[in-house]
Design a protein around this motif. Sequence first.
Motif, short mmCIF file in Angstrom:
data_model
loop_
_atom_site.label_atom_id
_atom_site.label_comp_id
_atom_site.label_asym_id
_atom_site.label_seq_id
_atom_site.Cartn_x
_atom_site.Cartn_y
_atom_site.Cartn_z
N ALA A 79 -82.74 -62.02 -24.69
CA ALA A 79 -83.96 -62.83 -24.73
C ALA A 79 -83.71 -64.22 -24.15
O ALA A 79 -84.56 -64.78 -23.44
N ALA A 139 -84.98 -52.87 -20.64
CA ALA A 139 -85.65 -53.21 -21.90
C ALA A 139 -86.70 -52.17 -22.27
O ALA A 139 -87.42 -51.64 -21.41
N VAL A 166 -90.86 -56.03 -23.78
CA VAL A 166 -90.64 -57.45 -23.50
C VAL A 166 -91.95 -58.22 -23.72
O VAL A 166 -93.03 -57.72 -23.38
N ILE A 193 -87.75 -59.41 -27.19
CA ILE A 193 -87.29 -58.25 -26.42
C ILE A 193 -86.70 -57.17 -27.33
O ILE A 193 -86.09 -57.48 -28.35
N CYS A 239 -88.93 -65.71 -25.42
CA CYS A 239 -88.94 -64.29 -25.07
C CYS A 239 -88.66 -63.47 -26.32
O CYS A 239 -87.78 -63.82 -27.12
#
Length: 204
Positions: free
Chosen positions: A145, A70, A73, A37, A35
């Motif tokens: 993340a 967020a 992402v 972010i 991930c």
Amino acid sequence: MFENYEKDYSKMGFKDIVGIDEVGRGTLFGDVVACAIIMPMDLRIEGIKDSKKLTEKKREKLYEIILEEALAVGVGRVDSDTIDKINIRMATHLAMSKAISNLRDRNGDEVTPDILLIDAEKIESEFTQVSIVKGDDKCYSIACASIVAKVYRDRLCKLWAKEYPGYGLERHKGYATKLHREAIKLYGPSDMHRKSFLKNIGDW
């Protein structure tokens, strides 16, 4: 307690500061997931920490809050066949690169990072990057993340468990537990097992 990496780099002139982490690196089954972010600079969600230090219920709750808050992402996945071909370290880097490429804001528009804060890795990238050892303990955006990547992959495991019953994926999430190793010995590996990870279990 998190250090203020994001604010420190913001003071240096960096704007879109991306935290990156992965999950599933050590599993015997399925994708490695990363991930990327960007979190708001002026907000700290209470309870955020390294995903491994949270209960599943807490991770699920924080996952929803993180995605609501967020600024951008991206998630990247690399499958078991590719992991076997290029090795897990390179596959992890590829998943991280895919997560960066998939980085989107709330309107679905692409976001180009100014700097990458990565948990203990350096990847092939045109962007400025900082490798932070134990980053999911030290850096807020990396911890966020880690939670998103973990919940995302755990949900995949629950879906995979329906496709590949008998291995207990919904319980151990693909890690090398006794239950999982015994199931592999009993049924043999599925097409989503990482064959390069099974050498100590059987001759596959």
